[in-house]
Design an enzyme around this catalytic site. Structure first.
Site, mmCIF file in Angstrom:
data_model
loop_
_atom_site.group_PDB
_atom_site.id
_atom_site.type_symbol
_atom_site.label_atom_id
_atom_site.label_comp_id
_atom_site.label_asym_id
_atom_site.label_seq_id
_atom_site.Cartn_x
_atom_site.Cartn_y
_atom_site.Cartn_z
ATOM 1 N N ASN A 113 78.059 66.013 73.590
ATOM 2 C CA ASN A 113 78.912 66.011 74.776
ATOM 3 C C ASN A 113 80.078 65.025 74.744
ATOM 4 O O ASN A 113 81.221 65.411 74.944
ATOM 5 C CB ASN A 113 78.052 65.734 76.008
ATOM 6 C CG ASN A 113 77.489 67.025 76.548
ATOM 7 O OD1 ASN A 113 78.259 67.895 76.933
ATOM 8 N ND2 ASN A 113 76.192 67.166 76.540
ATOM 9 N N ILE A 136 70.046 67.173 69.731
ATOM 10 C CA ILE A 136 68.658 67.583 69.965
ATOM 11 C C ILE A 136 68.452 67.931 71.439
ATOM 12 O O ILE A 136 67.451 68.514 71.801
ATOM 13 C CB ILE A 136 67.637 66.499 69.550
ATOM 14 C CG1 ILE A 136 67.784 65.221 70.398
ATOM 15 C CG2 ILE A 136 67.740 66.176 68.078
ATOM 16 C CD1 ILE A 136 66.590 64.294 70.303
ATOM 17 N N ASP A 137 69.420 67.555 72.295
ATOM 18 C CA ASP A 137 69.255 67.794 73.737
ATOM 19 C C ASP A 137 69.580 69.231 74.147
ATOM 20 O O ASP A 137 69.218 69.655 75.241
ATOM 21 C CB ASP A 137 70.150 66.840 74.543
ATOM 22 C CG ASP A 137 69.784 65.381 74.325
ATOM 23 O OD1 ASP A 137 68.624 65.108 73.992
ATOM 24 O OD2 ASP A 137 70.667 64.515 74.491
ATOM 25 N N GLY A 180 65.777 62.991 76.142
ATOM 26 C CA GLY A 180 66.588 63.825 77.030
ATOM 27 C C GLY A 180 66.801 63.106 78.347
ATOM 28 O O GLY A 180 65.919 63.109 79.193
ATOM 29 N N ARG A 276 47.307 56.985 79.113
ATOM 30 C CA ARG A 276 47.984 56.402 77.949
ATOM 31 C C ARG A 276 49.379 57.005 77.826
ATOM 32 O O ARG A 276 49.593 58.154 78.211
ATOM 33 C CB ARG A 276 47.208 56.705 76.665
ATOM 34 C CG ARG A 276 45.880 55.992 76.567
ATOM 35 C CD ARG A 276 46.084 54.499 76.247
ATOM 36 N NE ARG A 276 44.824 53.855 75.936
ATOM 37 C CZ ARG A 276 43.998 53.321 76.824
ATOM 38 N NH1 ARG A 276 44.308 53.372 78.120
ATOM 39 N NH2 ARG A 276 42.881 52.737 76.442
HETATM 40 O O1 F6P Z 1 71.747 62.647 72.646
HETATM 41 C C1 F6P Z 1 70.675 62.571 71.781
HETATM 42 C C2 F6P Z 1 69.714 61.478 72.193
HETATM 43 O O2 F6P Z 1 68.694 61.425 71.248
HETATM 44 C C3 F6P Z 1 69.135 61.600 73.599
HETATM 45 O O3 F6P Z 1 68.082 62.527 73.702
HETATM 46 C C4 F6P Z 1 68.706 60.184 73.846
HETATM 47 O O4 F6P Z 1 68.598 59.934 75.210
HETATM 48 C C5 F6P Z 1 69.805 59.394 73.202
HETATM 49 O O5 F6P Z 1 70.359 60.228 72.209
HETATM 50 C C6 F6P Z 1 69.350 58.102 72.560
HETATM 51 O O6 F6P Z 1 70.486 57.420 72.139
HETATM 52 P P1 F6P Z 1 70.504 56.246 71.064
HETATM 53 O O7 F6P Z 1 70.267 56.847 69.722
HETATM 54 O O8 F6P Z 1 71.856 55.674 71.175
HETATM 55 O O9 F6P Z 1 69.399 55.307 71.432
#
Ligand code: F6P
Length: 358
Positions: A113, A136-137, A180, A276
């Protein structure tokens, strides 16, 4: 023809496969008429002029390799048009200078994005851009599927599958936190694929009481364990009524490392069950792309190269009705594709007896 390639934002499976798809097609169709440049660490390399000429052999043996051979970085869109600390020049101006100085005929940009907002900005400033949708989102507007998503679904599913046996043996409730922040596609797919009992996604605010009742119903039917697939961006129904700022300060005050730990406390109090938390985290983004992503990235790569050959710029290649089509960047940039709460997938989950936590 000089083509610069970069990978930007969070990495994922299939980035190298996609680079390979573009490069192989360009070399096959244009031969010596094309020179490919690898731009290091996403937009950082474009800003700082950090790039190098690549050769055909650089794209060999990378179909299955995880991560990105070009490196990546996060360069927030909101910083692009601000003056830098070291000079009056903005990052955008620096990138435009690099493109002009090197005489890039086109940039191939792989990203999600934030990356697409900047790609659109470059395109609006006259740079020839073709993009490929990665994350991956799976939350990019204009495409039914982004690459990386299906590989991450496989990993998240495998994690929940493994948790099943230990949850059963100990009669415990497990929360598996899935990546996500804004979109719940990954959690929803992995939750359905692994037969989770409760799925909590950002698009459907949750009630701890309702989740506790779902756990209780399982116990009443003789099932002593439960598995919750919870998106890291899950919000409670109370939070959904608050402003973003209020949610942020409330969460900071509570000091839980993530939403799952808070939910675990809430459910412990409501059910008296042992709870957990498992967080696979960046494991979901690592390793080899699954077969489906190898095919998708190859198709995207070929389509991107075709656009370059035809000099059709300002597009993202996208999957629509199982066909790869170009979508104008202006239609994609700044829009998020979230899970429709009343959509077919959520209805299917509910029909299977899963709780969506609401
Ligand atoms: O946008 C992909 C993603 O893996 C999201 O699912 C997650 O919230 C974010 O990136 C994590 O970001 P970073 O790698 O900067 O910790």
């Amino acid at each position: 023809m000089k083509v610069g390639m970069l990978t930007s934002g969070g990495d994922c499976q299939g980035l190298n496969a996609a680079l390979r798809g573009v490069a192989k097609t360009l070399y096959n169709e244009l031969g010596n008429a094309v020179t490919i440049y690898g731009i290091r660490d996403g937009y950082r390399g474009l800003i700082e002029g950090d790039y190098h000429i690549m050769h055909q052999e650089d794209f060999s043996d990378i179909l299955t390799r995880g991560g990105t051979i070009l490196g990546t970085s996060r360069q927030p869109f909101k910083e692009m048009q601000k003056a830098g600390e070291d000079s009056e020049e903005t990052k955008l101006e620096k990138m435009l200078k690099t493109v002009e100085r090197e005489g890039f005929d086109c940039l191939v940009i792989l990203g999600g994005n934030g990356t697409h907002k900047t790609a659109n900005l470059l395109s609006q400033h006259g740079v020839n851009v073709v993009t490929l949708p990665k994350t991956i989102d799976n939350d990019l507007w204009g495409t039914e599927m982004t690459f990386g998503f299906q590989s991450a679904v496989d990993i998240a599913t495998a994690v929940i599958d493994s948790i099943h046996s230990t949850a059963f043996s100990h009669s415990r409730v497990f929360i598996v936190e899935i990546m996500g922040h804004k979109a719940g596609w990954l959690t929803l797919y992995a939750g359905i694929a692994s037969g989770a009992d409760v799925i909590v996604i950002p698009e459907i605010p949750y009630s701890a009481e309702k989740i506790a009742r779902a756990i209780q119903r399982r116990q009443d039917s003789g099932k002593q364990f439960s598995i919750l697939a919870v998106a890291e961006g899950a919000v409670s129904q109370a939070e959904a009524r608050m402003s973003k700022k209020e949610v942020k300060s409330a969460r900071t005050a509570m000091a839980y490392p993530s939403i799952s730990y808070r939910m675990a406390d809430e459910l412990r109090a409501l059910t008296g069950q042992e709870i957990r938390v498992t967080i696979p985290g960046h494991y979901q983004r690592g390793g080899i792309p699954c077969a489906a992503d190898r095919v998708l990235t190859s198709r995207f790569g070929v389509a991107a190269a075709e656009l370059i050959r035809e000099k059709k710029f300002g597009y993202m290649v996208a999957l629509q009705d199982d066909r790869v089509v170009p979508v104008p960047l202006g239609e994609v940039a700044g829009k998020l594709k979230t899970v429709p709460p009343e959509g077919e997938l959520v209805r299917a989950a509910r029909a299977l007896g899963l709780s969506m936590g609401d």
